[in-house]
Design an enzyme around this catalytic site. Structure first.
Site, mmCIF file in Angstrom:
data_model
loop_
_atom_site.group_PDB
_atom_site.id
_atom_site.type_symbol
_atom_site.label_atom_id
_atom_site.label_comp_id
_atom_site.label_asym_id
_atom_site.label_seq_id
_atom_site.Cartn_x
_atom_site.Cartn_y
_atom_site.Cartn_z
ATOM 1 N N GLY A 52 0.800 -1.222 0.000
ATOM 2 C CA GLY A 52 0.000 0.000 0.000
ATOM 3 C C GLY A 52 0.830 1.267 0.000
ATOM 4 N N ALA A 92 3.656 5.956 -8.086
ATOM 5 C CA ALA A 92 3.762 5.681 -9.521
ATOM 6 C C ALA A 92 4.548 4.389 -9.813
ATOM 7 C CB ALA A 92 4.398 6.876 -10.229
ATOM 8 N N HIS A 116 4.306 1.545 -8.062
ATOM 9 C CA HIS A 116 3.283 0.496 -8.003
ATOM 10 C C HIS A 116 2.391 0.548 -9.251
ATOM 11 C CE1 HIS A 116 3.814 1.212 -3.481
ATOM 12 N NE2 HIS A 116 4.160 -0.048 -3.632
ATOM 13 N N GLN A 175 14.856 -8.955 -3.289
ATOM 14 C CA GLN A 175 13.549 -9.582 -3.111
ATOM 15 C C GLN A 175 13.128 -10.294 -4.404
ATOM 16 O OE1 GLN A 175 10.199 -7.497 -1.085
ATOM 17 N NE2 GLN A 175 9.438 -7.197 -3.144
HETATM 18 P P1 AMP Z 1 5.972 -2.476 -1.662
HETATM 19 O O1 AMP Z 1 4.582 -1.927 -1.532
HETATM 20 O O2 AMP Z 1 7.047 -1.525 -1.295
HETATM 21 O O3 AMP Z 1 6.107 -3.824 -0.992
HETATM 22 O O4 AMP Z 1 6.199 -2.742 -3.208
HETATM 23 C C1 AMP Z 1 5.322 -3.560 -3.957
HETATM 24 C C2 AMP Z 1 5.950 -3.839 -5.290
HETATM 25 O O5 AMP Z 1 6.188 -2.625 -5.982
HETATM 26 C C3 AMP Z 1 7.307 -4.559 -5.162
HETATM 27 O O6 AMP Z 1 7.415 -5.529 -6.194
HETATM 28 C C4 AMP Z 1 8.274 -3.431 -5.370
HETATM 29 O O7 AMP Z 1 9.528 -3.845 -5.876
HETATM 30 C C5 AMP Z 1 7.540 -2.573 -6.384
HETATM 31 N N1 AMP Z 1 8.043 -1.205 -6.350
HETATM 32 C C6 AMP Z 1 8.189 -0.416 -5.252
HETATM 33 N N2 AMP Z 1 8.754 0.761 -5.592
HETATM 34 C C7 AMP Z 1 8.964 0.715 -6.927
HETATM 35 C C8 AMP Z 1 9.519 1.618 -7.876
HETATM 36 N N3 AMP Z 1 9.984 2.802 -7.518
HETATM 37 N N4 AMP Z 1 9.589 1.235 -9.165
HETATM 38 C C9 AMP Z 1 9.137 0.021 -9.551
HETATM 39 N N5 AMP Z 1 8.599 -0.883 -8.702
HETATM 40 C C10 AMP Z 1 8.511 -0.548 -7.409
#
Ligand code: AMP
Length: 283
Positions: A31, A35, A37, A155
């Site tokens: 959550g 951008a 996400h 990850q």
């Molecule tokens: P999180 O909500 O931080 O667990 O992220 C969910 C997904 O979005 C994970 O696969 C992250 O690697 C991806 N994500 C988070 N930040 C970015 C970003 N700046 N650019 C691309 N993907 C992202």
């Protein structure tokens, strides 16, 4: 958009899509959507008949209670954003739904060195917690494709390892890092920075770019040291690591001999907020 908080309700809905032979794209998130996400969600929407986004702040991947409670949560805003994006399904379970009290939390999988290096060094158990929740979500949703950001490179690598080792029937799709105009990788954690810290944070990107610009022309170890020194010029940074590694093993490289697999990974905390980033050096 349909929102589900119970696994059984979600699965009933997903079964009807599976019966129709529809492809299902899945984007797991915690959550506080930004951008980065959205780029994963849009790609999934393009490549699949149905897209499921999950929002779940996974308690078992946090090392400290204060980090978990401080993690930004904004379900209403996220839900509105997802509706505007034309998202099909949001899965937003409570902790007890994902981890029923009394249920044993385990994953019988050896990641070798992958979860011990880089982030793993200072966050023991973090990737096990990530792998457990992603495996659970994949088992519940049974997607055709699951989308992960390269921003969290370790990850992504560990999840790909899990999918390969357990032969899970899903294609892992790696998505490029989305950045702010000043280069800082977008992250929900950026919201926790003060205005001053937010300005300093883009220096991480500057040092990654410096490393990329000099990769191949300065010996690896020397360049790594020069870059670390640049990073340390900002005293507000607490540097956990800044390492030039092989993107398959995540272990340090000693030469530029295999350029297409060389990446630089870093983790820095700023005002107690941990920021991670990485960059392919020869792409
Ligand atoms: P999180 O909500 O931080 O667990 O992220 C969910 C997904 O979005 C994970 O696969 C992250 O690697 C991806 N994500 C988070 N930040 C970015 C970003 N700046 N650019 C691309 N993907 C992202």
């Amino acid at each position: 958009m349909n929102t589900y908080i119970f696994i059984s309700d979600l699965q009933k809905q997903l079964q009807s899509f599976a019966d129709a032979n529809w492809s299902i794209g899945f984007v797991p998130t915690m959550g506080a959507l930004h951008a980065g996400h959205l780029s994963l969600l849009r790609r999934s929407k393009k490549e699949n008949d149905i897209t499921v986004c999950s929002i779940f702040v996974n308690p078992i991947q946090f090392a400290s209670q204060s980090d978990l409670t401080g993690y930004p949560r904004m379900m209403e805003k996220d839900s509105k954003l997802l509706t505007e994006e034309g998202m099909d399904i949001l899965f937003a379970p409570e902790v007890d739904e994902m981890y029923p009290p009394g249920e044993e939390l385990q994953l019988d999988l050896d990641f070798g060195r992958l979860d011990k290096v880089l982030e793993g060094k200072s966050r023991p158990g973090h990737f096990k917690g990530v792998a457990i929740v992603v495996k659970k979500l994949l088992d519940i949703i049974k997607p055709t494709r699951a989308y992960f950001g390269k921003k969290d490179f370790q990850q992504l690598n560990i999840i790909q390892h899990m999918v390969d080792t357990l032969k899970l029937p899903v294609k892992v799709v790696a998505c490029e890092t989305v950045r702010e105009p000043d280069g800082l990788a977008m992250s929900s954690r950026n919201l926790q920075l003060t205005i001053g810290e937010r300005q300093l944070a883009s220096r991480i990107y500057d040092v990654l770019m410096f490393t990329k610009a000099n990769a191949g022309s300065i010996p690896v170890k020397k360049l790594q040291m020069m870059a670390q020194k640049r990073l340390a010029e900002t005293p507000e940074f607490r540097i956990y690591y800044f390492e030039i590694v092989d993107n398959r093993t995540l272990l340090p490289v000693s030469s530029w001999a295999d350029p297409k697999h060389i990446i630089v990974c870093t983790s820095v905390s700023l005002g107690g907020i941990r920021l991670i980033d990485n960059m392919e050096l020869f792409s």
